[in-house]
Design an enzyme around this catalytic site. Structure first.
Site, PDB file in Angstrom:
ATOM      1  N   ALA A  82      -4.490   8.875  -0.478  1.00 47.16           N
ATOM      2  CA  ALA A  82      -5.785   8.196  -0.432  1.00 47.16           C
ATOM      3  C   ALA A  82      -6.850   9.089   0.172  1.00 47.16           C
ATOM      4  CB  ALA A  82      -5.664   6.899   0.360  1.00 47.16           C
TER       5      ALA A  82
ATOM      6  N   TYR B 122     -17.651  10.403   4.239  1.00 44.72           N
ATOM      7  CA  TYR B 122     -16.955   9.116   4.154  1.00 44.72           C
ATOM      8  C   TYR B 122     -17.792   8.099   3.374  1.00 44.72           C
ATOM      9  CZ  TYR B 122     -13.375   5.775   5.587  1.00 44.72           C
ATOM     10  OH  TYR B 122     -12.338   4.871   5.600  1.00 44.72           O
TER      11      TYR B 122
ATOM     12  N   GLY C 203       0.769  -1.234   0.000  1.00 45.79           N
ATOM     13  CA  GLY C 203       0.000   0.000   0.000  1.00 45.79           C
ATOM     14  C   GLY C 203       0.801   1.286   0.000  1.00 45.79           C
TER      15      GLY C 203
ATOM     16  N   SER D   4       2.544   8.157   2.643  1.00 48.75           N
ATOM     17  CA  SER D   4       1.639   7.027   2.885  1.00 48.75           C
ATOM     18  C   SER D   4       1.793   6.492   4.302  1.00 48.75           C
ATOM     19  CB  SER D   4       1.937   5.886   1.905  1.00 48.75           C
ATOM     20  OG  SER D   4       1.750   6.280   0.569  1.00 48.75           O
TER      21      SER D   4
ATOM     22  N   LYS E  89     -15.214  -0.347   5.591  1.00 46.26           N
ATOM     23  CA  LYS E  89     -14.231  -0.451   6.670  1.00 46.26           C
ATOM     24  C   LYS E  89     -14.803  -1.203   7.872  1.00 46.26           C
ATOM     25  CE  LYS E  89     -10.509   1.747   5.170  1.00 46.26           C
ATOM     26  NZ  LYS E  89      -9.171   1.110   5.075  1.00 46.26           N
TER      27      LYS E  89
END
Length: 254
Positions: A195, A155, A13, A19, A162
């Site tokens: 992200a 969101y 990722g 990140s 999630k």
């Protein structure tokens, strides 16, 4: 001081040096762990390759979890080169941008299912592939967010996705516990990552976190890395199945 010398693991990722995955890999490497770093595709490779060099990553491999066979190829190479691993960090999430910006009510079956596959089920697949490489136990970590537990404005569809990831962590912890493989979900607060930039009005979310969190600051990728290092270490041998917030206490506030 945590000493991770001799431990080996895969970090999925990393997109750039901001990140969360890179923050984790950097701390783990500083503490002595050997890192296998993955990159999404050839377009991403030039941005991640210098980071792999900085980390002295023993292995640097492509992995798009949506492409059949790529994840399996990573584990095959790791098995051939190392034989075993001690940890895995999954910091991958995706959704169609137009659906992320829309209401959950308007999400499509195709978009939702693909987002779940990449953001959640990929971790389950990784756990299955990692298990044979952890004969003496190990640690699996993934990244969640407070929007899985409470409604966070903008969101949208990622909230229930999630939440599915958090639930998967608990079930994986139960199933893998007899093999001494521990599983945790880390929940960083809002951070200025690539992200997160896809979430609408994200600057407002960060401002709110600074204003209302008890510590009046944002967490950092390094903060997440420090927690990951503890969980990977032998000092955390009795811990599994946890959702751990690293958000300066923002999740406490109504």
């Amino acid at each position: 001081m945590i000493d991770l010398s001799g431990k080996k693991g895969i970090v999925f990722g990393v997109a750039n040096d901001k990140s969360i995955a890179y923050g984790c890999a950097d701390v783990l490497r500083q503490l002595g762990a050997d890192i296998c770093l993955t990159y999404l595709n050839e377009k991403a490779k030039p941005y991640v390759a210098p980071l792999a060099d900085q980390l002295d990553a023993r292995l640097f491999l492509p992995c798009n979890v949506a492409e059949p066979g790529e994840m399996e190829a990573v584990f095959d190479t790791v098995k051939e080169e190392w034989g075993e691993i001690d940890f895995l960090i999954h910091s991958i999430a995706w959704s169609p941008l137009d659906e992320l910006h829309g209401q959950l009510l308007d999400s499509t079956a195709e978009g939702f299912c693909k987002a779940v596959d990449i953001s959640c089920h990929s971790f389950i697949r990784m756990a299955k592939l990692a298990k044979p490489l952890m004969p003496n136990g190990g640690t699996l970590l993934t990244m969640s967010y407070h929007g899985a537990e409470r409604v966070v404005e903008n969101y949208n569809m990622m909230g229930p996705i999630k939440a599915a990831l958090d639930s998967s962590v608990r079930y994986l912890a139960s199933e893998l516990g007899p093999h001494q493989v521990r599983v945790h979900s880390l929940s960083p607060g809002p951070m200025p990552t690539r992200a997160a930039s896809g979430i609408q009005a994200f600057d407002k979310l960060m401002d709110d976190a600074i204003e209302r969190s008890p510590l009046h600051r944002l967490g950092t990728p390094e903060d997440v890395g420090n927690m990951a290092a503890f969980l990977v270490s032998d000092q955390a041998a009795s811990l599994t199945g946890n959702l751990i917030h690293i958000d300066a206490g923002h999740h406490l506030m109504a």
